[in-house]
Design an enzyme around this catalytic site. Structure first.
Site, mmCIF file in Angstrom:
data_model
loop_
_atom_site.group_PDB
_atom_site.id
_atom_site.type_symbol
_atom_site.label_atom_id
_atom_site.label_comp_id
_atom_site.label_asym_id
_atom_site.label_seq_id
_atom_site.Cartn_x
_atom_site.Cartn_y
_atom_site.Cartn_z
ATOM 1 N N LYS A 175 36.509 -0.685 10.115
ATOM 2 C CA LYS A 175 34.858 -0.621 10.024
ATOM 3 C C LYS A 175 34.703 -0.819 8.492
ATOM 4 C CE LYS A 175 31.110 -0.244 12.540
ATOM 5 N NZ LYS A 175 30.520 -0.510 13.950
ATOM 6 N N ASP A 232 26.422 -4.655 12.463
ATOM 7 C CA ASP A 232 26.480 -3.302 12.945
ATOM 8 C C ASP A 232 24.930 -3.015 12.549
ATOM 9 O OD1 ASP A 232 27.585 -0.525 14.141
ATOM 10 O OD2 ASP A 232 26.758 -0.126 12.525
HETATM 11 P P1 NDP Z 1 20.199 -2.354 14.161
HETATM 12 O O1 NDP Z 1 19.988 -2.072 12.765
HETATM 13 O O2 NDP Z 1 19.878 -3.851 15.002
HETATM 14 O O3 NDP Z 1 19.296 -1.092 14.980
HETATM 15 C C1 NDP Z 1 19.282 0.073 14.571
HETATM 16 C C2 NDP Z 1 18.182 1.014 15.391
HETATM 17 O O4 NDP Z 1 18.425 2.418 14.916
HETATM 18 C C3 NDP Z 1 16.846 0.505 14.554
HETATM 19 O O5 NDP Z 1 15.963 0.813 15.219
HETATM 20 C C4 NDP Z 1 16.837 1.926 13.638
HETATM 21 O O6 NDP Z 1 15.326 2.082 13.162
HETATM 22 C C5 NDP Z 1 17.524 2.972 14.373
HETATM 23 N N1 NDP Z 1 18.194 3.912 13.248
HETATM 24 C C6 NDP Z 1 18.995 3.456 12.417
HETATM 25 N N2 NDP Z 1 19.386 4.606 11.622
HETATM 26 C C7 NDP Z 1 18.791 5.731 12.295
HETATM 27 C C8 NDP Z 1 18.465 6.967 11.578
HETATM 28 N N3 NDP Z 1 19.216 7.380 10.575
HETATM 29 N N4 NDP Z 1 17.533 7.791 12.358
HETATM 30 C C9 NDP Z 1 16.855 6.963 13.320
HETATM 31 N N5 NDP Z 1 16.895 5.930 13.802
HETATM 32 C C10 NDP Z 1 17.660 4.997 13.006
HETATM 33 O O7 NDP Z 1 21.488 -1.730 14.450
HETATM 34 P P2 NDP Z 1 22.346 -1.886 15.988
HETATM 35 O O8 NDP Z 1 21.384 -2.073 17.162
HETATM 36 O O9 NDP Z 1 23.136 -3.000 15.808
HETATM 37 O O10 NDP Z 1 23.231 -0.610 16.106
HETATM 38 C C11 NDP Z 1 22.831 0.720 16.790
HETATM 39 C C12 NDP Z 1 23.860 1.577 17.059
HETATM 40 O O11 NDP Z 1 24.757 0.948 17.991
HETATM 41 C C13 NDP Z 1 24.702 2.225 15.974
HETATM 42 O O12 NDP Z 1 25.198 3.265 16.006
HETATM 43 C C14 NDP Z 1 25.820 1.053 15.960
HETATM 44 O O13 NDP Z 1 27.071 1.520 15.451
HETATM 45 C C15 NDP Z 1 25.974 0.779 17.518
HETATM 46 N N6 NDP Z 1 26.851 -0.430 17.809
HETATM 47 C C16 NDP Z 1 26.386 -1.464 17.403
HETATM 48 C C17 NDP Z 1 27.090 -2.684 18.084
HETATM 49 C C18 NDP Z 1 26.578 -3.994 18.012
HETATM 50 O O14 NDP Z 1 27.260 -5.060 18.571
HETATM 51 N N7 NDP Z 1 25.386 -4.366 17.187
HETATM 52 C C19 NDP Z 1 27.992 -2.511 18.880
HETATM 53 C C20 NDP Z 1 28.598 -1.258 19.201
HETATM 54 C C21 NDP Z 1 27.888 -0.029 18.746
HETATM 55 P P3 NDP Z 1 14.979 1.695 11.650
HETATM 56 O O15 NDP Z 1 14.761 0.288 11.753
HETATM 57 O O16 NDP Z 1 13.691 2.672 11.518
HETATM 58 O O17 NDP Z 1 15.938 2.140 10.811
#
Ligand code: NDP
Length: 447
Positions: free
Chosen positions: A128, A168
């Site tokens: 990662k 991510d």
């Molecule tokens: P994105 O950046 O596309 O979206 C993240 C989302 O989570 C946004 O809505 C964001 O809100 C919110 N968020 C992020 N940080 C915080 C925080 N500290 N408090 C509250 N809300 C938060 O990321 P992904 O959708 O790609 O990833 C989401 C999760 O899924 C993560 O844990 C990631 O590790 C996991 N994941 C992702 C994969 C992928 O293929 N993308 C694969 C497997 C796991 P805001 O815009 O306000 O920051």
């Protein structure tokens, strides 16, 4: 020494060596707890320093990322890549760009990735990376210059057979484009297998964008079916509104559920009539605006800045935002409101206390390392397509994803049962993920 004492000794050593990294401690503690039962049954898994080696990354890279902003000022961020375990294949795992990123967070994510990648059944190791860079509010040109600087260092350490990063939080199609462009320039060759999540015309795979969200819902549907339930007619809460959340919402609604709420870091949005996914995608993917804009544009949606999305009355909860977003109180509220199934789209979104509450209240709980494995699994399918210079149809790739997620559910359910804890999917995922990696590490000697 008893197994309990042996495991505490490993854990105390880890705490000493990795001070100030609470997320990493949390991820390791959960896995070690599940492994006690394996070590009781098969003590040879403690031989040759296996557990200590598993908890120590093979390599940890930290580097300076200087870049020039639109005002001509030099900004300096910190870049990370943790190459945790390559026993099963090249390191594989995403890059996160978020101001909260530090070494401990990247290590927890890399550690989880080892077991998740193992569960996919595909030949990929765990890694990662990321940076404390905040993409919010930056211009396209600033994002490009940052990505180019980040890759200028990272390119020395990655490659199709070595380490294959992806996206991510904060790293989507745009960032992968700039990162790949700079890699191609520095390497002097179009090595498509070096990154996944690429654009469709230059080596990307259909379904990769949707894969984590779709995969999460495929596994959730499988879990519900095993307990005589279905998503048709169910009320579902999805936190977040990023890549994982959007496609989880889309697939859940396609399967007949109503998604009654989603969120971002500024608040949460109640959607009693379901989510207009086309509108949400337009706001988040095209316009890159805040989730609250949805309430101005969709009738019936209600925006909240206080209270919690986990107070909604639902059948299923899918946390898809970030680590430790769902604590013990949230878990108690969910159980009291009738939620019987929780599956993690994000990595480690539930605190250890929340998981305990789910256990105590009989809420079926699928941990992220199993439930969100669809993203990395489809990345591995993208690598297969790159290696064979082929590109598969949406239907075929989606079928492969579906099959992988069903297999993961069957594997974790069967493993939990085999070890006498039927329905404990945390235990099932940790043990099944561990055994495959451990067997490979033992076969490959002390390295
Ligand atoms: P994105 O950046 O596309 O979206 C993240 C989302 O989570 C946004 O809505 C964001 O809100 C919110 N968020 C992020 N940080 C915080 C925080 N500290 N408090 C509250 N809300 C938060 O990321 P992904 O959708 O790609 O990833 C989401 C999760 O899924 C993560 O844990 C990631 O590790 C996991 N994941 C992702 C994969 C992928 O293929 N993308 C694969 C497997 C796991 P805001 O815009 O306000 O920051």
């Amino acid at each position: 020494m008893t197994i309990d004492e042996q495991v505490s000794t490993y854990y105390n050593m880890l705490l000493k060596r990795n001070a100030g990294e609470p997320e990493f401690h949390q991820a390791v503690a959960e896995v070690l707890d599940s492994l006690k039962i394996v070590l009781e049954k098969d003590p040879h898994y403690a031989d040759y320093g296996l557990i200590q080696r598993l908890c120590e990354p093979e390599r940890q890279l930290i580097f300076r990322v200087p870049w020039v902003d639109d005002d001509g000022m030099v900004q300096v961020n910190r870049g990370f890549r943790v190459q945790f375990n390559s026993a099963l294949g090249p390191y594989k795992g995403g890059l996160r760009f978020h101001p909260s990123v530090n070494l401990g967070i990247i290590k927890f994510l890399g550690f989880e990735q080892i077991f998740k990648n193992s569960l996919t059944g595909l030949p990929i190791g765990g890694g990662k990376g990321g940076s404390d860079f905040d993409p919010k509010g930056k211009s396209d040109a600033e994002i490009m210059r940052f990505c180019q600087s980040f890759m200028t260092e990272l390119h020395n350490h990655i490659g199709e057979y070595r380490d294959v990063p992806a996206g991510d939080i904060g790293v989507g199609a745009r960032e992968i484009g700039y990162l790949f462009g700079q890699y191609r320039r520095l390497a002097g060759q179009h090595e498509s297998g070096v990154l996944t999540g690429k654009g469709l015309t230059w080596g990307g795979s259909l379904v990769r964008k949707e894969a984590t969200g779709y995969g999460l819902v495929y596994l959730t549907a499988e879990m519900l079916k095993a307990h005589g339930e279905s998503l048709a007619g169910a009320k579902v809460i999805v936190s977040g509104s990023g890549n994982v959340a959007i496609y989880a919402i889309e697939k859940a609604q396609e399967l007949g559920a109503t998604v009654i709420g989603f969120s971002d870091s500024s608040g949460w949005i109640e959607t009693p009539n379901g989510v207009d996914v086309a509108k949400l995608r337009e706001i988040k993917e095209e316009r890159r605006e805040r989730a609250a804009v949805y309430c101005d544009e969709v009738e019936g949606a209600i925006c909240h800045t206080d209270g919690s999305i986990w107070d909604l009355k639902a059948d299923v909860a899918l946390p898809c935002a970030t680590q430790n977003e769902l604590d013990g109180d949230h878990a108690r509220a969910l159980a009291a409101n009738g939620v019987r199934f929780v599956a993690e789209g994000a990595n480690m979104p539930s605190t250890p206390e929340a998981i305990e509450v789910f256990r105590a209240k009989g809420v079926y709980f699928a941990p992220g390392k199993a439930a969100n494995a669809g993203g990395v699994a489809t990345s591995a399918l993208e690598m297969q397509q790159n290696a064979s210079r082929d590109s598969w149809s949406f239907e075929y790739t989606d079928q492969r994803l579906h099959k992988i997620m069903s297999n993961i559910y069957r594997t974790i359910a069967a493993t939990a049962k085999e070890y006498g804890h039927e329905g404990d999917y945390v235990l099932g995922a940790n043990i099944a993920g561990f055994k495959k990696v451990a067997d490979a590490m033992l076969a490959q000697g002390v390295i």
